[in-house]
Design a protein around this motif. Structure first.
Motif, PDB file in Angstrom:
ATOM      1  N   VAL A 148       0.928  -1.150   0.035  1.00 27.21           N
ATOM      2  CA  VAL A 148       0.117  -0.033   0.202  1.00 27.21           C
ATOM      3  C   VAL A 148       0.967   1.112   0.152  1.00 27.21           C
ATOM      4  O   VAL A 148       1.819   1.087   0.685  1.00 27.21           O
ATOM      5  CB  VAL A 148      -0.984   0.022   1.232  1.00 27.21           C
ATOM      6  CG1 VAL A 148      -1.557   1.290   1.288  1.00 27.21           C
ATOM      7  CG2 VAL A 148      -1.716  -1.181   1.151  1.00 27.21           C
ATOM      8  N   ARG A 149       0.577   2.254  -0.964  1.00 23.60           N
ATOM      9  CA  ARG A 149       1.485   3.357  -0.995  1.00 23.60           C
ATOM     10  C   ARG A 149       0.832   4.575  -0.851  1.00 23.60           C
ATOM     11  O   ARG A 149      -0.218   4.786  -1.149  1.00 23.60           O
ATOM     12  CB  ARG A 149       1.893   3.262  -2.481  1.00 23.60           C
ATOM     13  CG  ARG A 149       2.897   2.244  -2.485  1.00 23.60           C
ATOM     14  CD  ARG A 149       3.699   2.388  -3.743  1.00 23.60           C
ATOM     15  NE  ARG A 149       4.333   0.975  -4.202  1.00 23.60           N
ATOM     16  CZ  ARG A 149       4.659   0.731  -5.507  1.00 23.60           C
ATOM     17  NH1 ARG A 149       4.427   1.406  -6.362  1.00 23.60           N
ATOM     18  NH2 ARG A 149       5.151  -0.467  -5.638  1.00 23.60           N
ATOM     19  N   ASP A 150       1.378   5.482  -0.370  1.00 26.09           N
ATOM     20  CA  ASP A 150       0.964   7.079  -0.130  1.00 26.09           C
ATOM     21  C   ASP A 150       0.464   7.402  -1.614  1.00 26.09           C
ATOM     22  O   ASP A 150       1.146   7.026  -2.492  1.00 26.09           O
ATOM     23  CB  ASP A 150       1.956   7.897   0.169  1.00 26.09           C
ATOM     24  CG  ASP A 150       2.418   7.895   1.803  1.00 26.09           C
ATOM     25  OD1 ASP A 150       1.836   7.083   2.431  1.00 26.09           O
ATOM     26  OD2 ASP A 150       2.728   8.725   2.291  1.00 26.09           O
ATOM     27  N   GLY A 151      -0.831   7.869  -1.594  1.00 27.99           N
ATOM     28  CA  GLY A 151      -1.164   8.328  -2.867  1.00 27.99           C
ATOM     29  C   GLY A 151      -2.366   7.318  -3.563  1.00 27.99           C
ATOM     30  O   GLY A 151      -2.951   7.676  -4.443  1.00 27.99           O
ATOM     31  N   ASP A 152      -2.299   6.206  -3.042  1.00 30.44           N
ATOM     32  CA  ASP A 152      -3.299   5.148  -3.509  1.00 30.44           C
ATOM     33  C   ASP A 152      -4.683   5.521  -3.144  1.00 30.44           C
ATOM     34  O   ASP A 152      -4.787   6.449  -2.291  1.00 30.44           O
ATOM     35  CB  ASP A 152      -3.152   3.747  -2.657  1.00 30.44           C
ATOM     36  CG  ASP A 152      -1.981   2.956  -3.286  1.00 30.44           C
ATOM     37  OD1 ASP A 152      -1.484   3.496  -4.135  1.00 30.44           O
ATOM     38  OD2 ASP A 152      -1.447   1.881  -2.788  1.00 30.44           O
ATOM     39  N   ALA A 153      -5.726   5.385  -4.073  1.00 29.89           N
ATOM     40  CA  ALA A 153      -7.163   5.648  -3.894  1.00 29.89           C
ATOM     41  C   ALA A 153      -7.276   5.185  -2.677  1.00 29.89           C
ATOM     42  O   ALA A 153      -7.220   4.191  -2.466  1.00 29.89           O
ATOM     43  CB  ALA A 153      -7.928   5.047  -5.025  1.00 29.89           C
TER      44      ALA A 153
END
Lengths: 589, 589
Positions: free
Chosen positions: B407-412
């Motif tokens: 999971v990444r920063d900026g994922d919806a």
């Protein structure tokens, strides 16, 4: 605060649990105070936990009052400090040992002398920091060989242990006395009938030691008390007052005699009276000297034979013997071991072959009554032969004395001139103990004295078991219908029973409960409706044992409720309007 | 109550302890609140124990307020219940195991679901007995592989664990909500800045699960929160919102291409752009499908291969993967294991050889983004070859989906249409959990319902760690000069410093302490005389972190004392005569 029987997490049982050995255990389970999870391991249900906390708080208040400071150690402890004091080995099977995932050794703390010593070493460095008393109230663990009687002797149990630290002996005496006084206040508050008895100092040396025993027929500890003075002692700690030496100038020379088939004291005395009758009185067992052989198992695994001489009318008391020798264990000497000492002839062993200077080289300790000048019939170390008129100090000299002979009702009191001892049973509730410097030495606890010199601190250790106290209080106060708590430790102050089906009864009972709660009285309100009859509610109230039981029932039509004292059974009718004030009066004393 | 620095069992340290990893640990040791005994095993010194007890009582009060009833289980537990739920095995090295003197197996309780389930089975039998919530506050034990940060992650720690018992799902929802509300009140009272995040349900099934995380840079738990809505979740619990299926009528047929020396995504993308340039945009990692092979180690010891497909721009997150599969452990597949599947070519593995129906027979789960109709470049199962335009649902069908991609920063945000996720760190302080019926089934907890039919009870489990809370509160409030406790958990209410040598200063400070104590304010009075300078006393007061510090010093000549707010640093001069009233005002808020 109001607990309602309709929602309280409790169920009373009509039948006794299978494993209950003593009345308190039976009733604590039946009344829903505790439940067993494994041998010696119990769960505290809500009512039980309330009693436990009250006991703990009574103890805590008195500890705080003498300036002791509470802290809390872990229960899971590293091995190393217990190795430094040899207790890692000495405890043997009695402690729970654990290896962690990396293979490091831990134990579950059975008592925390080591940890307390180390924390003081960590924080303190000067005589100015002392005296200090610190304590904790915490779960302790011992892998008892015979967990017993519910929470009376558990494997996981709650303990208050405190420790005092002083610069000198006078300081230790003062700290010990402060704790002793606090313990007296605690035991009075807990409502115990108790005795303070002299006890053994135990494994780590130390000097003064006393136990607080709750008097109880189910107690595991036997102690003796004097019929005349206030002397009381654990059987292990009784010291025999040695008689004065006897002149033996007129004593005839020792003479060996044939005494065939007399390997026992009984057969020997019978033979003596038949073959060598005395003019003044018949021979009795007390004229003979019995020599018992045992093997000492030292903690390091080495074995050592020991001979113990006692008057023939007494037995060697294993517990008293072990009490003297702890942590050494004692075993009877078996045939194979005996065969290694050809000088010793079974059934005819005598001082001639005993003692460090003798042919056997076996250490020979005797009962203190066997003083210089006394005359004995004892084994001649030849089959079927005994020596008569064997005089201590003339014909043989033991290596020393030992308190190993059994103690009997009627024995002379060691403390006064007229009293005799009588035995009684009790439950060990508290133990106070002058440890002295042994732990401080083993773990290097030194502080600077007034002259800047390092000196070893002297310590006391003081324990009470709150969980055991709950059982002991129950044991001391219960009756044939159930538990009956003293007011200071009861789970709540008053038990209100709504006895009947009418709405008015529940309304009156409920409003009484609210009124009392608002005044700070803790209430257990039996509000169960439906099929629960008044009879069931009364039985539950008797079983649970709250000191005051208020019944709101038939009398309500006449404007009264019944207030019953659980312990005495006395009942009185009180006007509904006066009930709250009346109960508050009882609770506040 | 007055604690005096001259006798209080505390020593402050100027230097940081060697093993301190985080500021709270450093300061709790330096200020004399805790001491380390072994990795993850600590002693609570008097100041620390006072804070711990305050935290426990805040929790206890809120539990009581929702009608939960306190009881107490042993920490030493028999194996059998934990075998019934398979946790004896599932816990692996994470629990402490013990054999008693008779060889019976025990464990130190890491959490008590089994015991709570069994006690309810023992006492209750009807739907009328429910709902029920019961709890305990007790030492728990876990043999952590990496005990960390002092009491933040200990091996012996204090835990409040409560459990709810309901007849049906609606009841469980209500019990869960009650606990959730109580936890919010607790965390507010403890002064935490916290987030409530969705969490994994974990090993024993169950449904709803949320964690209370204290926001902290030193936290071990990473969670994500939405920039727009109130969504927050543990990384393990984030669920990717699957895009809608894509029409693929116009998609070209899949075509295998030679892609020599492209075993990595990076090399593949470079080759694609060189050899097969696209008109609209260059190839990117997200156009490729990466297939990762792992081996599942089941608790019973069996091993199972698994293939996981994720977009080429993402990694498989081991923690997320394990979170999905717990208690199964996951290992990368090594060369030897890979060699057993000749259809799979390292670096060129593709869906053609994956799936339960395929030649390899290896289960093939994909990221939820890999939906029907999406087109991928992926391995052709031939060395140096990939397939382009491989369409899901046309050219291959995975066996299912799995939440394993990082999971990444900026994922919806999965919860709203506009927000994106951002990561944050926290300390897990509480966990509430709908267990459902798994424990009740494993241990046979059934009650009679309204129709006299036996039904399985549904349970919730709710934990807070008071000892960890002490560290987390310290961590969240400390500053560069020391600890700084919120008022409700501070060891005492006010710290009075006698700053100076004059008799008058000590007299005024002492009488202020007495006056406050008489009004129920708890005082720490620095009464140290002799060589202890005011500077040392101020430094100690800052380090210890009592919220209000009163200095009786030079100002006394003018009839004033200084009252300082530890957190803000604000100071005011107050007339000596008004000082007590002023402090009482601050304490009472």
């Amino acid at each position: 605060m109001i607990l309602r029987m309709s929602t309280l997490f409790v169920r009373t049982l009509r039948d006794d649990p299978n494993d209950a050995e003593v009345p308190s255990h039976r009733l604590l389970v039946r009344a829903g105070y505790i439940r067993r999870n494994a041998p010696g391991i119990y769960t505290w249900l809500p009512l039980g936990l309330r009693v436990l906390r009250k006991v703990e708080n009574i103890i805590r208040d008195e500890m705080d009052a003498i300036g002791a400071q509470e802290l809390m150690f872990p229960a899971l402890l590293p091995k190393e400090p217990y190795e430094a004091t040899h207790r890692w080995t000495d405890y043997g099977d009695n402690i729970f040992r654990i290896k962690d995932r990396k293979g490091a050794d831990y134990l579950l703390g059975p008592t925390h002398e080591e940890m307390f010593t180390l924390v003081v070493k960590d924080l303190y460095s000067s005589y100015k920091d002392l005296p200090l008393s610190i304590y904790q109230i915490q779960n302790k663990y011992r892998d008892e060989s015979r967990p017993r009687a519910g929470i009376l002797r558990g494997r996981e149990f709650v303990m208050k242990d405190s420790y005092s630290f002083d610069i000198d002996d006078a300081g230790l005496d003062a700290s010990y006395q402060k704790h002793r006084d606090a313990y007296i206040r605690i035991f009075d508050k807990l409502g115990f009938d108790y005795a303070i008895v002299k006890a053994m100092a135990g494994a780590m040396g130390g000097s003064k030691s006393e136990e607080f025993l709750a008097k109880a027929a189910v107690g595991e500890d036997t102690y003796v008390r004097c019929s005349n003075c206030d002397y009381a002692a654990n059987v292990e700690a009784v010291t025999v007052r040695a008689p004065a030496p006897v002149a033996y100038d007129d004593a005839p020379a020792a003479h060996a005699e044939e005494t065939p088939d007399t390997p026992t004291i009984e057969s020997l005395v019978a033979h003596l009276n038949a073959a060598f009758p005395r003019e003044d009185r018949p021979w009795v067992a007390g004229d003979t000297l019995k020599n018992v052989l045992v093997v000492l198992k030292h903690p390091d695994g080495t074995r050592e034979p020991l001979a113990i001489g006692v008057p023939g009318d007494r037995e060697v008391d294993q517990k008293r013997l072990e009490g003297q020798l702890e942590p050494i264990e004692v075993e009877p000497m078996d045939e194979a071991e005996l065969a290694k000492h050809p000088a010793l002839v079974k059934g005819y062993i005598g001082p001639g072959a005993l003692g460090e200077e003798s042919t056997s080289g076996i250490r020979f300790l005797v009962d203190p009554r066997i003083v210089e000048g006394t005359r004995w019939v004892t084994g001649a170390n030849v089959p079927g032969s005994h020596v008569i008129d064997m005089v201590v100090g003339r014909d043989f000299t033991p290596d020393g004395t030992i308190e190993a002979a059994d103690v009997r009702d009627g024995d002379a009191c060691p403390n006064c001139d007229t009293g005799t001892l009588e035995s009684a049973r009790g439950i060990e509730m508290g133990h106070i103990f002058q440890l002295g410097r042994s732990y401080a030495e083993a773990l290097g606890l030194k502080v600077l004295d007034e002259n800047g010199k390092l000196v070893t601190v002297t310590m006391g250790s003081y324990g009470i078991g709150p969980s055991r106290a709950v059982a002991a209080i129950a044991e001391g106060t219960l009756d044939e219908i159930g538990l009956s708590w003293p007011r200071d430790v009861a789970p709540v102050d008053v038990h209100i029973v709504a006895a009947g089906k009418e709405e008015a009864i529940f309304a009156a009972a409920s409003s009484l409960a609210e009124e009392l709660s608002a005044q700070g009285v803790d209430v257990l309100y039996d509000d169960r409706a439906g099929k629960v009859s008044p009879g069931v509610k009364f039985k539950d109230a008797e079983l649970i044992g709250v000191p005051t039981i208020v019944t709101v029932g038939r009398g309500l039509a006449d404007g009264t409720v019944e207030i019953r004292d659980r312990a005495s059974g006395e009942r009185e009718e009180v006007a509904v309007g006066d009930a709250a004030a009346h109960v508050v009066g009882l609770v506040r004393g």
